[in-house]
Enzyme design. Structure first.
Site, short mmCIF file in Angstrom:
data_model
loop_
_atom_site.label_atom_id
_atom_site.label_comp_id
_atom_site.label_asym_id
_atom_site.label_seq_id
_atom_site.Cartn_x
_atom_site.Cartn_y
_atom_site.Cartn_z
N LYS A 157 58.14 14.99 18.54
CA LYS A 157 57.28 15.73 17.62
C LYS A 157 56.10 16.28 18.39
O LYS A 157 55.60 15.64 19.33
CB LYS A 157 56.76 14.82 16.50
CG LYS A 157 56.27 15.57 15.29
CD LYS A 157 57.43 16.22 14.59
CE LYS A 157 57.30 16.37 13.12
NZ LYS A 157 58.58 16.46 12.44
N1 GLU Z 1 60.51 19.68 11.49
C1 GLU Z 1 61.80 19.38 10.96
C2 GLU Z 1 61.94 17.89 10.73
O1 GLU Z 1 60.97 17.19 10.62
C3 GLU Z 1 62.93 19.99 11.78
C4 GLU Z 1 63.03 19.50 13.19
C5 GLU Z 1 64.05 20.26 14.03
O2 GLU Z 1 64.73 21.11 13.50
O3 GLU Z 1 64.12 19.97 15.22
O4 GLU Z 1 63.01 17.39 10.56
#
Ligand code: GLU
Length: 412
Positions: free
Chosen positions: A102
């Site tokens: 993240k």
């Molecule tokens: N931000 C989204 C999540 O928390 C998508 C993450 C992604 O597609 O890599 O799942």
């Protein structure tokens, strides 16, 4: 407790349900890499402002790290660590070959111009570029980031290496390799899990009442798709507050209001309500689709919904979630409920690597199949072991990650 402490407590709880050596849990309690960067950005008024950014890779055990990038004033390193860990579980749960990551930047994106956001994004990409890459770590949209921001990430990374690398980021515009169906993939996955939850509880989405907290990419699309399927969405909110109409919202009117004023508040023919009031509405399905930690021990007692679909990441603190399970409220945990976004991100990455373009129908069909399969694996394990949906989802996910750690062994 902050989000990281909550994430650790979820892991501790599942450790007791798994027959694995303690050392795996010790490894998984520590993110693999955490990078903190300073981002000097020239603002439109000529000043230089220095923003702080993060990228945390929690695990690389099942493949490259994967996870979104968020822009928000409340971003902290601990929040990034917690959300990266959630991505590890989410990817393992839907069996896509990634670890979890993240990223975030502490900023107020609503108060920034297009040019300022572009310069911030390009500088962030360049600074964290040392740990990004299609085989290393692949960002995607999250809170307050969108396909345009992903395009700048792709362009900056590509400029730095000297050739186009669409597969370094997902959630891009379709013109540069974004997948069909990625934009509302998270919401579609949420709807697939809600439909199955309705089926097993003897109800249907059609005719159910729903309240959605959050009118962004996830909440807004959940409200739209649920309405298309015959649900009655009676409330929708954003950071400024919410709107309520017991006869069902006219989503066109709400969208027009957002376009005009930037918020759902004061949509004609609706009653303004607070976010707290939205969470306490007497509806069939409550969908928290905004930030983490919105349902706590202070307000969980007020929740009247019969089902809660965790479309956001960690919207309910662990103790409050347990309180909902104890009241026999059907809770679809975040790592299952919102896994549709990262699932279609995986499809996008696969298409980019193979220079293929899949049709929208194929994306939706494969997504639905993965979500439904994961839903029933979690449900069945829960029944088999007499544990709730969160614990079952965690057992499945942590078990898969620890098996990967075991297979690879400890280096050196
Ligand atoms: N931000 C989204 C999540 O928390 C998508 C993450 C992604 O597609 O890599 O799942």
């Amino acid at each position: 407790m902050n989000q990281w402490e909550n994430a650790l407590s979820d892991l501790d709880e599942v450790a007791g349900l798994l027959d694995i050596p303690e050392e795996y849990i010790v490894i998984l309690k520590n993110p693999r890499r955490s990078l903190i960067v300073s981002l000097p950005v020239r603002m439109d008024d000529g000043r230089v402002e220095v923003f702080q950014g993060f990228r945390v890779q929690h695990s690389l055990d099942r493949g490259p790290a994967k996870g979104g990038l968020r822009y928000h004033p409340g971003v902290t390193l601990d929040e990034m660590k917690a959300l990266a860990m959630l991505m590890t579980w989410k990817c393992a749960l839907v069996k896509i070959p990634y670890g979890g990551a993240k990223g975030g930047v502490i900023c107020e994106p609503q108060g920034m111009s297009h040019g300022e956001l572009e310069r911030l994004t390009r500088r962030y990409t360049s600074e964290v570029g040392i740990i990004l890459g299609p085989e290393k770590d692949i960002p995607a949209p999250d809170v307050n980031t969108n396909p345009q921001i992903m395009a700048w990430i792709m362009d900056t990374y590509s400029a730095n290496v000297g050739y186009s690398v669409p597969e370094v980021v997902t959630g891009k515009p379709t013109e540069i390799g974004g997948s069909e169906g990625r934009f509302d993939a998270t919401a579609r996955g949420v709807i697939s899990t809600i439909e199955e939850a309705c089926r097993v509880t003897g109800t249907t989405l059609e005719g159910s009442t729903m309240a959605v907290q959050g009118a962004g990419n996830v909440g807004g699309n959940v409200a739209k798709l649920a309405t298309d399927k015959g649900a009655k969405v009676v409330a929708l909110s954003d950071v400024s507050g919410g709107v309520y109409n017991p006869d069902g919202l006219n989503l066109w009117a709400v969208a027009a209001r957002i376009l005009k004023t930037g918020t759902v508040c004061d949509t004609p023919n609706c009653e303004n309500i607070t976010n707290e009031e939205l969470l306490a509405l007497d509806v069939d399905i409550l969908v928290p689709a905004a930030l983490g930690g919105t349902i706590t021990m202070d307000n969980v007692g007020a929740v009247k919904a019969r089902m809660v679909a965790e479309a956001a990441n960690a919207p309910i603190v662990p103790e409050a979630e347990r309180a909902l399970f104890d009241r026999d409220i059907f809770v679809i945990p975040d790592i299952l409920c919102n896994a549709g976004g990262v699932t279609v991100s995986y499809f996008e990455w696969v298409q980019n690597i193979q220079s293929l373009l899949w049709k929208e129908e194929d994306v939706y069909e494969k997504l639905h199949e993965i979500m439904v399969y994961a839903f029933y694996r979690v449900l069945e394990l829960g029944k088999q072991r007499g544990i709730n949906m969160r614990a079952a989802a965690m057992v499945l996910a942590v078990d898969r990650v620890t098996k990967a750690i075991k297979a690879r062994g400890l280096y050196p």
